[in-house]
Design a protein around this motif. Structure first.
Motif, PDB file in Angstrom:
ATOM      1  N   ILE A 364     -65.548 -63.181  -9.594  1.00  0.00           N
ATOM      2  CA  ILE A 364     -64.329 -62.739 -10.279  1.00  0.00           C
ATOM      3  C   ILE A 364     -64.660 -62.199 -11.662  1.00  0.00           C
ATOM      4  N   ALA A 365     -65.577 -62.863 -12.365  1.00  0.00           N
ATOM      5  CA  ALA A 365     -65.960 -62.396 -13.705  1.00  0.00           C
ATOM      6  C   ALA A 365     -66.534 -60.988 -13.654  1.00  0.00           C
ATOM      7  N   ARG A 366     -67.341 -60.700 -12.640  1.00  0.00           N
ATOM      8  CA  ARG A 366     -67.983 -59.390 -12.539  1.00  0.00           C
ATOM      9  C   ARG A 366     -66.986 -58.264 -12.313  1.00  0.00           C
ATOM     10  N   VAL A 367     -65.815 -58.583 -11.759  1.00  0.00           N
ATOM     11  CA  VAL A 367     -64.852 -57.523 -11.454  1.00  0.00           C
ATOM     12  C   VAL A 367     -63.627 -57.574 -12.366  1.00  0.00           C
ATOM     13  N   SER A 368     -63.685 -58.372 -13.471  1.00  0.00           N
ATOM     14  CA  SER A 368     -62.492 -58.588 -14.297  1.00  0.00           C
ATOM     15  C   SER A 368     -62.622 -58.096 -15.723  1.00  0.00           C
ATOM     16  N   ARG A 369     -63.643 -57.369 -16.028  1.00  0.00           N
ATOM     17  CA  ARG A 369     -63.808 -56.819 -17.374  1.00  0.00           C
ATOM     18  C   ARG A 369     -62.608 -55.921 -17.717  1.00  0.00           C
ATOM     19  N   GLY A 370     -62.127 -56.038 -18.941  1.00  0.00           N
ATOM     20  CA  GLY A 370     -61.025 -55.198 -19.414  1.00  0.00           C
ATOM     21  C   GLY A 370     -59.661 -55.863 -19.345  1.00  0.00           C
ATOM     22  N   ARG A 371     -59.548 -57.036 -18.707  1.00  0.00           N
ATOM     23  CA  ARG A 371     -58.282 -57.752 -18.634  1.00  0.00           C
ATOM     24  C   ARG A 371     -58.126 -58.669 -19.841  1.00  0.00           C
ATOM     25  N   THR A 372     -56.886 -58.853 -20.317  1.00  0.00           N
ATOM     26  CA  THR A 372     -56.668 -59.863 -21.354  1.00  0.00           C
ATOM     27  C   THR A 372     -56.735 -61.239 -20.701  1.00  0.00           C
ATOM     28  N   ILE A 373     -56.971 -62.262 -21.516  1.00  0.00           N
ATOM     29  CA  ILE A 373     -57.051 -63.615 -20.973  1.00  0.00           C
ATOM     30  C   ILE A 373     -55.729 -64.014 -20.330  1.00  0.00           C
ATOM     31  N   ARG A 374     -54.609 -63.651 -20.948  1.00  0.00           N
ATOM     32  CA  ARG A 374     -53.299 -63.990 -20.385  1.00  0.00           C
ATOM     33  C   ARG A 374     -53.102 -63.297 -19.029  1.00  0.00           C
ATOM     34  N   GLU A 375     -53.409 -62.020 -18.980  1.00  0.00           N
ATOM     35  CA  GLU A 375     -53.295 -61.262 -17.733  1.00  0.00           C
ATOM     36  C   GLU A 375     -54.225 -61.844 -16.675  1.00  0.00           C
TER      37      GLU A 375
END
Length: 527
Positions: A364-375
């Motif tokens: 999940i970390a590898r595909v989640s760059r650019g998201r805010t923590i809340r999102e």
């Protein structure tokens, strides 16, 4: 990497090149050799291994159930706090980072990696088991052992109340708690990898606690534990998938079930996974994940149409309500009387999710760059919980409708791996439904194996995401070998015991991870 990336932390460099392989010394050697030895001895001493695993699972869940329960609750509370605090505004990768994937592609990979085979295997089996127990009957425990228990001690003579309680207990095991475990691990990896410039590996998230010692023996132990947890958690799911796929093929085509056929099926599916592994994340894993979503959605919609549609749709909202109402009691640690339920189901599930967390979290970390923590937390925690509740409501609701109408005796009597296919027999297009179900299990099998190989490879290569293909192939083959060894050395009980044994020490590691992540986020806010 964004210009906003914080580079205060020093990155350790201890990778070495041997025979063209980018090895993170000594994590690759220790974990690889230990697992190979485990496979060898389990296959050679199958009878002794079966006895040991049969003892290990209940021993751990009965003695340390409170550890798993307490840890699961900590992860949920911590995740929810991240949504409502100012930390939620922090963007993974820096203020200018943009998401690498659309919502559709992102959700597909989240769901395929996070639940996959388990939802298909337990979608019918678990609600049926809980329903029988709620009525004061004898339910089939998930280790093949028949146990008498009643979740929360309620609904003894009320079929409708028993149905709601059974669905609440099922959703509980596939809802907020497992996804909170994944969210914490994934967020910690993404934050320290993208915002602090550290390698994308488990040891990096403990830098605020251990400092430079992170790159020494302490870090080696953390990464080796992560490899063990990941590969045995994956092997549990792969073994479940093989059991169900073979049962479905035998049910539909009469292929027959034997140890040899199980081994052959695992070998064939591992070969498909190898093709995806070699293709890489974008061409292999992402595309297969999207195929997964299409197949899962097709099966869900077909069952909804041919099943008791109105009862399922109205039941979904009732089930969610029952889950919310019963959540405090189901997640309680002190004063529980339903110890067989807590130990036989919940403690095992939490251990299983925790053992999966390095794999799912890093993926999940590898595909989640650019998201805010809340999102990030909302999407990883809330949306999959709702989708999982819908899946369980459709499949479990349809099965319970058959049982409550008196037409589901065959479903209740069938083995865990066969319950879904037996339920389909009462529907139109039963052969089509069963075939889609088999294909879905196999594709979930492949996506779990290939994405797991990418993650383990990253851990053993010191956080690199572009390690040589030969290493990914090695781990993919080893995952299949472990699944074969555990199936032959004790079956389902051995698979579950391995997941619990690796999940227990890692539960403590993950609680410590919450502390480290909080320290890292707090330093950002102070700046």
């Amino acid at each position: 990497m964004s210009d906003d990336t914080d580079t205060d932390y020093e990155v350790g460099q201890d990778n070495v090149q041997i025979f063209g392989l980018d090895i993170h010394n000594p994590v690759f050697a220790v974990s690889g050799l230990t697992i190979l030895a485990f496979v060898f001895f389990t296959l050679v001493f199958q009878e002794q291994a079966g006895s040991f695993f049969g003892w290990l699972r209940p021993a751990l869940t009965s003695q340390f159930d409170w550890v798993f329960m307490l840890a699961g609750n900590i992860f949920v509370v911590f995740s929810l706090l991240l949504i409502v605090t100012p930390f939620g505004r922090i963007r993974l990768g820096g203020d200018d980072a943009k998401p690498d994937y659309s919502y559709a592609g992102w959700f597909a990979m989240l769901f395929a990696a996070g639940m996959g085979i388990g939802l298909v295997f337990w979608g019918v089996a678990e609600p049926i088991s809980h329903y029988g127990a709620s009525l004061g009957g004898t339910a089939l425990g998930d280790g093949g052992v028949r146990t008498d228990w009643a979740p929360l001690g309620a609904a003894a003579n009320d079929p409708e109340a028993a149905k709601l309680l059974a669905m609440a207990a099922t959703i509980f095991h596939w809802g907020l708690h497992p996804w909170a475990i994944y969210a914490v691990v994934a967020l910690a990896l993404a934050y320290f990898g993208y915002n602090k410039g550290l390698p994308l590996t488990m040891r990096s998230v403990f830098y605020p606690i251990f400092g430079e010692a992170t790159w020494g023996p302490i870090g080696h132990v953390i990464d080796v534990l992560a490899v063990f947890a990941t590969i045995f958690g994956l092997a549990t799911s792969l073994g479940l998938g093989a059991e169900q796929a073979l049962a479905g093929l035998n049910h539909l085509f009469g292929f027959g079930i034997s140890d040899g056929s199980k081994v052959l099926l695992i070998v064939l599916i591992t070969a498909f996974a190898l093709v995806s592994v070699v293709a890489g994340l974008e061409k292999g894993v992402k595309r297969l994940s999207e195929v997964n979503m299409v197949l899962a959605a097709a099966l869900l919609i077909l069952v909804l149409i041919v099943g008791p549609t109105l009862a399922i749709l109205t039941g979904f909202f009732s089930n969610i309500g029952s889950y919310v109402v019963n959540l405090p009691a189901l997640s309680g640690v002190i004063g529980r009387e339903d110890t067989n339920f807590m130990q036989g189901w919940t403690a095992f599930y939490w251990a299983w999710w925790i053992s999966w967390s390095p794999f799912v979290g890093m993926f999940i970390a590898r595909v989640s760059r650019g998201r805010t923590i809340r999102e990030f937390v909302i999407c990883v925690l809330i949306i999959p919980t709702i989708v999982g509740a819908l899946w369980m409501s459709v499949f479990g609701g349809a099965a319970l409708d058959q049982v409550m109408s008196g037409a589901g005796e065959a479903v209740s009597a069938a083995g865990l791996e066969l319950k879904m296919f037996v339920m389909f027999e009462s529907f139109p297009l039963s052969g089509v439904l069963s075939f889609i179900g088999i294909v879905l299990v196999i594709v979930f099998f492949v996506t779990s194996s290939d994405s797991g190989s990418l993650v383990i490879d990253s851990i053993t290569a010191g956080g690199k995401t572009d390690a040589p293909t030969a290493q990914r192939v090695f781990w993919c083959v080893l995952e299949g070998a472990i699944a074969i060894a555990l199936l032959l050395g004790g079956g389902l009980a051995a698979l579950q015991a391995a997941a619990i044994a690796t999940g227990f020490p890692f539960a403590i590691v993950l609680v410590l991870m919450c502390v480290s992540l909080f320290k890292g986020l707090l330093s950002d806010r102070q700046k």
